[in-house]
Structure formats: structure tokens, C-alpha cells
Design a protein around this motif. Structure first.
Motif, PDB file in Angstrom:
ATOM      1  N   HIS A  21       0.732  -1.265  -0.042  1.00 38.14           N
ATOM      2  CA  HIS A  21      -0.146   0.084  -0.087  1.00 38.14           C
ATOM      3  C   HIS A  21       0.925   1.125  -0.091  1.00 38.14           C
ATOM      4  O   HIS A  21       1.902   1.327   0.454  1.00 38.14           O
ATOM      5  CB  HIS A  21      -0.822  -0.106   1.284  1.00 38.14           C
ATOM      6  N   TRP A  22       0.388   2.403  -0.625  1.00 40.49           N
ATOM      7  CA  TRP A  22       1.177   3.836  -0.816  1.00 40.49           C
ATOM      8  C   TRP A  22       1.545   4.064   0.613  1.00 40.49           C
ATOM      9  O   TRP A  22       2.574   4.529   0.967  1.00 40.49           O
ATOM     10  CB  TRP A  22       0.503   4.559  -1.565  1.00 40.49           C
ATOM     11  N   GLN A  23       0.616   3.965   1.632  1.00 40.13           N
ATOM     12  CA  GLN A  23       1.001   4.381   3.128  1.00 40.13           C
ATOM     13  C   GLN A  23       2.114   3.675   3.668  1.00 40.13           C
ATOM     14  O   GLN A  23       2.992   4.229   4.222  1.00 40.13           O
ATOM     15  CB  GLN A  23      -0.190   4.238   3.843  1.00 40.13           C
ATOM     16  N   SER A  24       2.378   2.257   3.430  1.00 38.20           N
ATOM     17  CA  SER A  24       3.567   1.522   3.694  1.00 38.20           C
ATOM     18  C   SER A  24       4.769   2.023   2.953  1.00 38.20           C
ATOM     19  O   SER A  24       5.868   2.484   3.590  1.00 38.20           O
ATOM     20  CB  SER A  24       3.433   0.262   3.405  1.00 38.20           C
ATOM     21  N   HIS A  25       4.635   2.343   1.863  1.00 39.59           N
ATOM     22  CA  HIS A  25       5.864   2.973   0.844  1.00 39.59           C
ATOM     23  C   HIS A  25       6.114   4.161   1.576  1.00 39.59           C
ATOM     24  O   HIS A  25       7.326   4.654   1.486  1.00 39.59           O
ATOM     25  CB  HIS A  25       5.520   3.062  -0.572  1.00 39.59           C
ATOM     26  N   HIS A 168      -2.365   2.122  -7.342  1.00 42.88           N
ATOM     27  CA  HIS A 168      -1.850   3.210  -6.403  1.00 42.88           C
ATOM     28  C   HIS A 168      -0.645   2.359  -5.658  1.00 42.88           C
ATOM     29  O   HIS A 168      -0.985   2.351  -4.045  1.00 42.88           O
ATOM     30  CB  HIS A 168      -2.673   4.130  -5.804  1.00 42.88           C
ATOM     31  N   GLY A 169       0.040   1.894  -6.042  1.00 41.93           N
ATOM     32  CA  GLY A 169       1.113   1.074  -5.168  1.00 41.93           C
ATOM     33  C   GLY A 169       1.852   2.063  -4.368  1.00 41.93           C
ATOM     34  O   GLY A 169       1.487   2.743  -3.103  1.00 41.93           O
ATOM     35  N   ALA A 170       3.311   2.384  -4.641  1.00 41.77           N
ATOM     36  CA  ALA A 170       3.933   3.640  -4.257  1.00 41.77           C
ATOM     37  C   ALA A 170       3.139   4.843  -4.087  1.00 41.77           C
ATOM     38  O   ALA A 170       3.456   5.760  -3.295  1.00 41.77           O
ATOM     39  CB  ALA A 170       5.392   3.528  -4.663  1.00 41.77           C
ATOM     40  N   TRP A 171       2.339   5.122  -5.231  1.00 41.22           N
ATOM     41  CA  TRP A 171       1.753   6.530  -5.363  1.00 41.22           C
ATOM     42  C   TRP A 171       2.452   7.580  -5.220  1.00 41.22           C
ATOM     43  O   TRP A 171       2.216   8.546  -4.570  1.00 41.22           O
ATOM     44  CB  TRP A 171       0.582   6.525  -4.525  1.00 41.22           C
ATOM     45  N   GLU A 172       3.650   7.554  -5.945  1.00 42.12           N
ATOM     46  CA  GLU A 172       4.582   8.651  -5.896  1.00 42.12           C
ATOM     47  C   GLU A 172       3.911  10.199  -6.184  1.00 42.12           C
ATOM     48  O   GLU A 172       4.141  11.125  -5.867  1.00 42.12           O
ATOM     49  CB  GLU A 172       5.783   8.459  -6.725  1.00 42.12           C
ATOM     50  N   ALA A 173       2.950  10.204  -7.239  1.00 38.10           N
ATOM     51  CA  ALA A 173       2.490  11.238  -7.566  1.00 38.10           C
ATOM     52  C   ALA A 173       1.707  11.911  -6.530  1.00 38.10           C
ATOM     53  O   ALA A 173       1.507  13.402  -6.499  1.00 38.10           O
ATOM     54  CB  ALA A 173       1.350  11.114  -8.865  1.00 38.10           C
ATOM     55  N   GLY A 174       1.355  11.169  -5.299  1.00 35.33           N
ATOM     56  CA  GLY A 174       0.729  11.623  -4.154  1.00 35.33           C
ATOM     57  C   GLY A 174       1.420  12.674  -3.433  1.00 35.33           C
ATOM     58  O   GLY A 174       0.651  13.398  -2.787  1.00 35.33           O
TER      59      GLY A 174
END
Length: 193
Positions: A21-25, A168-174
Motif C-alpha cells: 500500500h502507498w501508506q507503507s511505501h 496506486h502502489g507507491a503512489w509517488e504522484a501523491g
């Protein structure tokens, strides 16, 4: 985002945020990042989740930025409505991603004890990021929650629930939304100076 004075507190939603999940990344990528751990991720109880968030904020030695997803956003709103002034002042801001509308007809029964959603304005800068096709919250409802919470609101096209399932894995755009939140925090600090 290399500000040693700011700590980041990840506030996961229902079932937590697994390793992909992006939160973990983000927890691994951001300096001074920790997460709220809940005793029960499957059958969440509002009072327990709010108390866990409260405990984690109390443990932080200084200012904290909340990074919430889904039911975590609703937890933040409930916490802010009842927290004492000193703890509220400790929160620099909140990024609220894909809030779960626990008042919708299709909401899972396990989440209904989080209703009604607290609609009080948040006393710290916030950015709400929703989606125009999120099964857990319509874009109209996300816009309403953002307005009532006093959050700057962005609705992404075709982003689903902004989780691993919606791509939205790492969701770097976020991170651009986190940067925007930091800008709002800085602006508030300048106005208070």
C-alpha cells in the motif's frame, strides 16, 4: 519534506495498509514516519480507533502531520472533534485520502459504528484527495466532506479508492498533495508569526 521537526503519522483505514500500500511505501520513504496500529483491523470500533490515534499523537515529541486513508480519514475527523486543545495544536496538518463514507447505503455493516461522520471543521490545515469513481465515497460526498472539514479538496479522475487495487502502489504522484499540505502549513505559520 526533510523537516526534522515534523513527524509523519500514518493513519490506515479498514484492514490496515499492507506492505504494498502507498501508506507503507510512504512510511519507509518519509523521515520520522510512524503509524497508528489498531488492535482490531477487521471489526473496527470507533472509540477504540480514536483512542489509538490519540495515544499515538500523545507519544510524538513535537508537531505531527497526519496521513490518513479511507476509514482513517473518518477517524481523524472524530478525533479532532473531541481532542483537547493542546493535542489539536500539536497537529500541523492532515492529508486525507479517499475518505470512507460510512453513511452511504452500501457501507459494510462493520463500519457503520463510525457514523455519523463528524462534520466539524478541522482546526489545522488539511488537503482531501478523492476520486470520481471511488466505491467508498462519491465525488459529491468527498467535496462536501472537504468543504465541511475546511480542507482544500482535489478530485482525481479514475483513481478508484486510491489503493493497491486501483493501481496506486507507491503512489509517488501523491507526494504533490503532501507538498501542497506543507505549503498550507507554512502559510498558516507565517500568518501567525
Amino acid at each position: 519534506m526533510r523537516n526534522e521537526r515534523i513527524r509523519y503519522l500514518i493513519v490506515p483505514g479498514w484492514h490496515g495498509s499492507d506492505d504494498s500500500h502507498w501508506q507503507s511505501h510512504w512510511q519507509r520513504a518519509l523521515p520520522n514516519a510512524t503509524r497508528v496500529e489498531q488492535a482490531d483491523w477487521i471489526t473496527p470500533q470507533r472509540a477504540d480507533w480514536v483512542a489509538a490515534l490519540d495515544r499515538e499523537i500523545r507519544r510524538e515529541p513535537g508537531r505531527v502531520v497526519l496521513i490518513a486513508h479511507s476509514l482513517g480519514c473518518v477517524t481523524v475527523a472524530h478525533w479532532a472533534a473531541r481532542a483537547d486543545r493542546r493535542l489539536l495544536a500539536q497537529v500541523a496538518g492532515a492529508l486525507l485520502v479517499a475518505p470512507a463514507d460510512v453513511e452511504r447505503d452500501s457501507c459494510n455493516e462493520a463500519l457503520r459504528n463510525f457514523a455519523p461522520i463528524s462534520l466539524q471543521s478541522l482546526p489545522f490545515p488539511s488537503v482531501l484527495v478523492g476520486s470520481d469513481n471511488d466505491h467508498a465515497c462519491s465525488p459529491q460526498r468527498a467535496m462536501l466532506l472537504g468543504r465541511l472539514w475546511g480542507a482544500e479538496t482535489v478530485i482525481l479522475p479514475g483513481a478508484g479508492h486510491i489503493n493497491v487495487k486501483s493501481g496506486h502502489g507507491a503512489w509517488e504522484a501523491g507526494f504533490r498533495h503532501l507538498f501542497r499540505l506543507q505549503y498550507l502549513i507554512d502559510q498558516q505559520s507565517l500568518r501567525r508569526a
